[in-house]
Design a protein around this motif. Sequence first.
Motif, mmCIF file in Angstrom:
data_model
loop_
_atom_site.group_PDB
_atom_site.id
_atom_site.type_symbol
_atom_site.label_atom_id
_atom_site.label_comp_id
_atom_site.label_asym_id
_atom_site.label_seq_id
_atom_site.Cartn_x
_atom_site.Cartn_y
_atom_site.Cartn_z
ATOM 1 N N ASP A 67 9.853 -6.205 -5.822
ATOM 2 C CA ASP A 67 9.409 -6.170 -7.216
ATOM 3 C C ASP A 67 9.754 -4.828 -7.857
ATOM 4 O O ASP A 67 10.206 -4.775 -9.005
ATOM 5 C CB ASP A 67 7.912 -6.430 -7.267
ATOM 6 C CG ASP A 67 7.427 -6.979 -8.593
ATOM 7 O OD1 ASP A 67 8.204 -7.660 -9.293
ATOM 8 O OD2 ASP A 67 6.253 -6.743 -8.922
ATOM 9 N N GLU A 68 9.577 -3.740 -7.109
ATOM 10 C CA GLU A 68 9.899 -2.401 -7.615
ATOM 11 C C GLU A 68 11.407 -2.165 -7.713
ATOM 12 O O GLU A 68 11.852 -1.287 -8.450
ATOM 13 C CB GLU A 68 9.255 -1.318 -6.743
ATOM 14 C CG GLU A 68 7.741 -1.276 -6.812
ATOM 15 C CD GLU A 68 7.190 -0.819 -8.152
ATOM 16 O OE1 GLU A 68 7.953 -0.301 -8.998
ATOM 17 O OE2 GLU A 68 5.981 -0.983 -8.355
ATOM 18 N N ALA A 69 12.208 -2.924 -6.988
ATOM 19 C CA ALA A 69 13.667 -2.825 -7.111
ATOM 20 C C ALA A 69 14.169 -3.607 -8.313
ATOM 21 O O ALA A 69 15.110 -3.193 -8.991
ATOM 22 C CB ALA A 69 14.342 -3.337 -5.830
ATOM 23 N N MET A 70 13.536 -4.754 -8.587
ATOM 24 C CA MET A 70 13.999 -5.621 -9.681
ATOM 25 C C MET A 70 13.428 -5.231 -11.039
ATOM 26 O O MET A 70 14.147 -5.246 -12.036
ATOM 27 C CB MET A 70 13.611 -7.078 -9.386
ATOM 28 C CG MET A 70 14.339 -7.691 -8.219
ATOM 29 S SD MET A 70 13.931 -9.438 -7.979
ATOM 30 C CE MET A 70 12.265 -9.345 -7.327
ATOM 31 N N THR A 86 6.293 -9.587 -13.879
ATOM 32 C CA THR A 86 6.782 -10.652 -13.009
ATOM 33 C C THR A 86 5.928 -11.894 -13.198
ATOM 34 O O THR A 86 4.704 -11.846 -13.057
ATOM 35 C CB THR A 86 6.746 -10.206 -11.530
ATOM 36 O OG1 THR A 86 7.515 -9.010 -11.410
ATOM 37 C CG2 THR A 86 7.319 -11.282 -10.617
ATOM 38 N N LEU A 87 6.601 -13.011 -13.519
ATOM 39 C CA LEU A 87 5.914 -14.284 -13.706
ATOM 40 C C LEU A 87 5.953 -15.125 -12.435
ATOM 41 O O LEU A 87 5.024 -15.871 -12.147
ATOM 42 C CB LEU A 87 6.549 -15.064 -14.865
ATOM 43 C CG LEU A 87 6.521 -14.355 -16.219
ATOM 44 C CD1 LEU A 87 7.309 -15.143 -17.242
ATOM 45 C CD2 LEU A 87 5.088 -14.133 -16.670
ATOM 46 N N GLU A 88 7.057 -15.022 -11.685
ATOM 47 C CA GLU A 88 7.181 -15.708 -10.401
ATOM 48 C C GLU A 88 8.254 -15.021 -9.599
ATOM 49 O O GLU A 88 9.153 -14.403 -10.133
ATOM 50 C CB GLU A 88 7.404 -17.200 -10.575
ATOM 51 C CG GLU A 88 8.750 -17.834 -10.827
ATOM 52 C CD GLU A 88 9.929 -17.595 -9.941
ATOM 53 O OE1 GLU A 88 9.879 -17.870 -8.726
ATOM 54 O OE2 GLU A 88 10.932 -17.153 -10.461
ATOM 55 N N ALA A 133 15.298 -11.686 -2.941
ATOM 56 C CA ALA A 133 14.346 -12.341 -3.841
ATOM 57 C C ALA A 133 15.002 -12.653 -5.173
ATOM 58 O O ALA A 133 15.950 -11.990 -5.590
ATOM 59 C CB ALA A 133 13.138 -11.444 -4.076
ATOM 60 N N THR A 134 14.484 -13.676 -5.814
ATOM 61 C CA THR A 134 14.777 -13.930 -7.218
ATOM 62 C C THR A 134 13.438 -13.937 -7.937
ATOM 63 O O THR A 134 12.403 -14.265 -7.344
ATOM 64 C CB THR A 134 15.504 -15.274 -7.438
ATOM 65 O OG1 THR A 134 14.737 -16.327 -6.846
ATOM 66 C CG2 THR A 134 16.904 -15.239 -6.839
ATOM 67 N N ALA A 135 13.470 -13.545 -9.191
ATOM 68 C CA ALA A 135 12.226 -13.482 -9.959
ATOM 69 C C ALA A 135 12.485 -13.820 -11.413
ATOM 70 O O ALA A 135 13.595 -13.658 -11.926
ATOM 71 C CB ALA A 135 11.616 -12.084 -9.857
#
Length: 169
Positions: A67-70, A86-88, A133-135
């Motif tokens: 999450d901190e990378a994206m 982030t929603l998902e 990951a995808t977000a």
Amino acid sequence: MFEKVMQLDFWAIAEGRVPPPPSARLVGWRFLGLDDGGILSCSFEATEALLNPAGLVQGGILATMLDEAMGPVVAAISRERIFTQTLEMKISYMRAAGIGTIFGEGRILHRGRSIVFLEGRLLDPERKLIAIATATARVTPIDLLKKRRSGSTDASQLRSHERRRLRAS
């Protein structure tokens, strides 16, 4: 504390003029660069405090690192003062991680008016894939977020502000 964090911008954090937010500090986040292809590179320090009972970095901590990378890549590329919520997020774990440096990458797959699709990767020091990951995230201007937190803006004003922002882009 919240107001102090809200006054920060990505490049002030990346250049070391202000400290990163608490969640980034928890995982030892450091900005390494933004390449011409729009990939944000960062690193994390996995410490003993982040280990599970098996002596490996706990999966939820790796999710935080992803999450901190994206999350910051949108602000880094656009240079806007925005927050990505982030929603998902969908994560696939490839291998375990231990104490030490973990490298992160984040990139934008697609940006709409207020929603962005992101991809992130974590790599070990030998550049072997730890997790991907995808977000999906909502992009919110920091000024609007401040108004929401202070209660100075009601829902109809927020929708009106969002419509004006979208027309301007």
